[in-house]
Design a protein around this motif. Structure first.
Motif, short mmCIF file in Angstrom:
data_model
loop_
_atom_site.label_atom_id
_atom_site.label_comp_id
_atom_site.label_asym_id
_atom_site.label_seq_id
_atom_site.Cartn_x
_atom_site.Cartn_y
_atom_site.Cartn_z
N TRP A 1 -7.78 113.88 76.32
CA TRP A 1 -6.38 114.00 75.91
C TRP A 1 -5.61 112.73 76.23
O TRP A 1 -4.71 112.34 75.50
N LEU B 1 5.58 111.70 57.71
CA LEU B 1 6.01 112.04 59.08
C LEU B 1 4.88 112.11 60.11
O LEU B 1 5.14 112.09 61.30
N CYS B 2 3.65 112.23 59.67
CA CYS B 2 2.57 112.54 60.63
C CYS B 2 1.44 111.50 60.61
O CYS B 2 0.86 111.19 61.65
N CYS C 1 0.56 108.45 63.11
CA CYS C 1 -0.13 108.63 64.39
C CYS C 1 -1.48 109.35 64.23
O CYS C 1 -2.42 109.08 64.95
N HIS C 2 -1.53 110.32 63.30
CA HIS C 2 -2.69 111.22 63.27
C HIS C 2 -3.80 110.79 62.30
O HIS C 2 -4.79 111.49 62.18
N THR D 1 5.78 115.14 75.82
CA THR D 1 5.14 116.39 76.25
C THR D 1 4.89 116.33 77.75
O THR D 1 5.14 115.30 78.38
N LEU E 1 -3.41 111.37 73.22
CA LEU E 1 -4.09 111.01 71.98
C LEU E 1 -3.60 111.89 70.82
O LEU E 1 -3.54 113.11 70.95
N HIS F 1 -6.62 115.69 62.10
CA HIS F 1 -6.32 117.12 62.01
C HIS F 1 -7.38 117.97 61.31
O HIS F 1 -7.09 119.10 60.93
N TYR G 1 -1.57 124.90 70.93
CA TYR G 1 -1.43 123.48 70.63
C TYR G 1 -0.83 122.68 71.79
O TYR G 1 -0.28 123.24 72.73
N LEU G 2 -0.97 121.40 71.66
CA LEU G 2 -0.66 120.36 72.66
C LEU G 2 -1.72 120.37 73.76
O LEU G 2 -2.47 121.33 73.91
N HIS G 3 -1.75 119.27 74.51
CA HIS G 3 -2.85 119.11 75.47
C HIS G 3 -2.87 120.21 76.51
O HIS G 3 -3.92 120.56 77.05
N LEU H 1 4.98 124.64 66.80
CA LEU H 1 4.91 123.21 67.10
C LEU H 1 5.83 122.40 66.19
O LEU H 1 6.37 121.38 66.59
N HIS I 1 7.16 116.27 71.25
CA HIS I 1 6.59 116.34 69.91
C HIS I 1 7.48 117.21 69.02
O HIS I 1 7.03 118.14 68.36
C1 HEC Z 1 4.54 109.32 67.21
C2 HEC Z 1 3.23 109.83 66.93
C3 HEC Z 1 3.12 111.22 66.32
C4 HEC Z 1 3.70 111.70 65.18
C5 HEC Z 1 4.65 110.98 64.22
C6 HEC Z 1 3.22 113.05 65.03
N1 HEC Z 1 2.38 113.38 66.06
FE1 HEC Z 1 1.42 115.11 66.31
N2 HEC Z 1 0.74 114.50 68.11
C7 HEC Z 1 0.94 113.24 68.64
C8 HEC Z 1 0.39 113.20 69.97
C9 HEC Z 1 0.35 112.00 70.91
C10 HEC Z 1 -0.12 114.48 70.23
C11 HEC Z 1 -0.76 114.96 71.52
C12 HEC Z 1 0.40 115.37 72.45
C13 HEC Z 1 0.00 116.26 73.58
O1 HEC Z 1 -1.04 116.93 73.48
O2 HEC Z 1 0.73 116.32 74.57
C14 HEC Z 1 0.11 115.26 69.03
C15 HEC Z 1 -0.27 116.57 68.88
C16 HEC Z 1 -0.19 117.27 67.70
C17 HEC Z 1 -0.76 118.56 67.46
C18 HEC Z 1 -1.52 119.38 68.48
C19 HEC Z 1 -2.95 118.98 68.51
C20 HEC Z 1 -3.79 119.89 69.36
O3 HEC Z 1 -5.01 119.76 69.30
O4 HEC Z 1 -3.25 120.72 70.09
C21 HEC Z 1 -0.51 118.90 66.16
C22 HEC Z 1 -0.96 120.15 65.45
C23 HEC Z 1 0.26 117.83 65.61
N3 HEC Z 1 0.43 116.85 66.55
C24 HEC Z 1 0.76 117.83 64.32
C25 HEC Z 1 1.64 116.86 63.86
C26 HEC Z 1 2.31 116.96 62.59
C27 HEC Z 1 2.08 118.06 61.58
C28 HEC Z 1 3.12 115.88 62.49
C29 HEC Z 1 4.07 115.52 61.39
C30 HEC Z 1 4.97 116.55 60.94
C31 HEC Z 1 2.93 115.09 63.71
N4 HEC Z 1 2.04 115.73 64.50
C32 HEC Z 1 3.55 113.89 63.97
C33 HEC Z 1 1.56 112.20 68.03
C34 HEC Z 1 2.31 112.28 66.87
#
Ligand code: HEC
Length: 430
Positions: A121, A201-202, A205-206, A236, A297, A301, A310-312, A322, A370
């Motif tokens: 994580w 939006l996503c 990073c992802h 987070t 990290l 997806h 969800y989240l770490h 979320l 997040h």
């Molecule tokens: C600035 C970077 C960034 C953006 C933009 C972002 N994320 Fe994330 N996302 C992260 C990070 C870093 C984590 C891990 C955070 C944690 O676990 O504390 C995360 C975690 C998640 C998770 C949980 C993963 C898990 O295995 O539990 C999901 C689902 C997710 N993001 C969906 C999205 C979606 C959908 C969007 C857009 C609408 C988005 N994220 C936008 C950085 C980002």
């Protein structure tokens, strides 16, 4: 959803009872002795004693030192693997090496993980075998530091070739496909709308870029470039990353090896796991480098629909929660039931009578960050320009402005299409 803490406590209690209760031991010996090389019942009892004592050592030391090892229940699907591996691995060097296990994390999906150039994580380990060895130690594979340092300062029962067998099997796991015969089928128009939002939006990073250098193992991703996000940005719960960075190890018996009485835990784990690779004659010479960034990290997806909570720290029960501001995420819920909620995408999380809920107010359990929301924690409301700015860089846990219900549904619909053929959510046309 495995409740690891409850499982391990049950195993320890049972082994202890098998040692103290003669009838139980006789039954155990009858079942076990035919399956192990020549061993007398007496020798088996000695082995059991040694094992139980070794398993209980961190707990006993914690009790003596007044440390409450488990300040909040880990519950289903979470464990503080780092914390436990460090306790078990280093308690024998010095009892002060035992710490509270207050940062349990959610089991992440394993499919595709071998493609990342950094795992965990907090993006702390480069060679998954380093992680696997640390996990064996956390689950009480024995490690001994002999009084005399040379030739090897470590003896261990960790079997790296078997771990490697498991690692190779993990590579065969595929991200699951949304079961559209069981749950409502994906709506292609909604998913197409979600794809547009996702790209905006996503994906920054992802969606990691493939690593440039050719790799004999197949395509790999450069996670470090865009997907390791500082905790100040993502917002987070910081406990897991902070613990790992701040933790130190007293070198005690190994003072001669390190030349310092106290070293960072990350250095100690890198050293120990590398030593174990060496004594196992580990053929994979991939670097075993450890680090402790204050970051988490952002994984690709593929199959994310199947991985709630969800989240770490597993603090958010569904994808819809979320994508909602923290006020709309539940502060208390219960996990462990296997009934899936296809509308919100996660497991049903109502509490049964007597169940101890996940409590987001406890340390390590924050469900904030997040977020897509319209105001910051100082009460400032964002205008259109700021919303666009946030979506590019994120700030203090806010990654963009609030999504409408319709937008949340569209993104969820698109996420359902990310699977084995669409590993990093960009290949397949929705
Ligand atoms: C600035 C970077 C960034 C953006 C933009 C972002 N994320 Fe994330 N996302 C992260 C990070 C870093 C984590 C891990 C955070 C944690 O676990 O504390 C995360 C975690 C998640 C998770 C949980 C993963 C898990 O295995 O539990 C999901 C689902 C997710 N993001 C969906 C999205 C979606 C959908 C969007 C857009 C609408 C988005 N994220 C936008 C950085 C980002």
């Amino acid at each position: 959803m495995h409740n690891n803490l409850a499982f391990l406590l049950a195993v320890m209690t049972t082994l202890n009872e098998t040692f103290v209760d003669t009838d139980k031991f006789v039954r155990f010996a009858k079942a076990v002795l035919p399956k192990v090389p020549p061993l007398t019942p007496k020798a088996l009892r000695q082995c059991l004693f040694k094992y139980v004592t070794m398993m209980k050592l961190p707990d006993r030391v914690a009790e003596q030192r007044g440390i409450n090892l488990y300040p909040s229940p880990w519950g289903a699907g979470r464990m503080d693997a780092f914390g436990r591996a460090l306790n078990t691995g280093f308690v024998r060097l010095d009892p002060h090496n035992v710490r509270q296990l207050n940062a349990p994390v959610d089991y992440p999906q394993l499919w595709g993980a071998w493609r990342y150039d950094w795992v965990q994580w907090n993006a702390s380990i480069q060679n998954p075998m380093g992680r696997n060895i640390a996990q064996s130690i956390g689950l009480r594979a024995t490690v001994k530091f002999p009084e005399k340092i040379l030739p090897s300062p470590v003896e261990t029962k960790v079997d790296a070739s078997k771990l490697n067998g498991l690692e190779q099997k993990v590579r065969l796991l595929n991200a699951p496909r949304w079961p559209d015969k069981v749950f409502p089928a994906v709506d292609p128009n909604k998913a197409a709308q979600g794809k547009g939002l996702y790209n905006k939006l996503c994906a920054g990073c992802h969606r990691p870029a493939p690593l440039k250098d050719a790799n004999p193992f197949g395509q790999r991703y450069d996670m470090d470039h865009h997907s390791v996000i500082k905790i100040t940005t993502i917002g987070t719960d910081p406990t897991h990353a902070v613990n790992f960075q701040a933790r130190t190890v007293r070198t005690g018996l190994l003072m001669g090896v390190f030349g310092r009485p106290v070293i960072p835990a990350v250095e100690a784990t890198q050293w120990l796991t590398s030593k174990i690779m060496e004594i196992n004659n580990w053929p994979d010479r991939a670097p075993n480098y450890w680090r402790a960034p204050l970051a988490y990290l952002a994984r690709p997806h593929a199959g994310i629909w199947a991985t709630a909570p969800y989240l770490h720290n597993g603090s958010v029960p569904t994808l819809r929660h979320l994508l909602s501001p923290v006020e709309q995420r539940p502060m208390r819920f219960c996990l462990g039931a296997l009934e899936f909620d296809p509308a919100n995408v996660g497991f049903k999380s109502d509490c049964l009578p007597g169940e101890i809920p996940f409590d987001a107010t406890l340390p390590g359990n924050s469900n904030a960050g997040h977020e897509f929301r319209n105001d910051d924690r100082h009460g400032h409301r964002f205008d259109k320009i700021e919303c666009d700015e946030l979506a590019r860089h994120g700030r203090e846990g806010i990654l963009g402005c609030e999504l409408t219900e319709d937008e949340r549904s569209a993104i969820i619909e698109y996420l359902k299409t990310c699977d084995e053929e669409n590993l990093i959510c960009d290949l397949k046309e929705s």
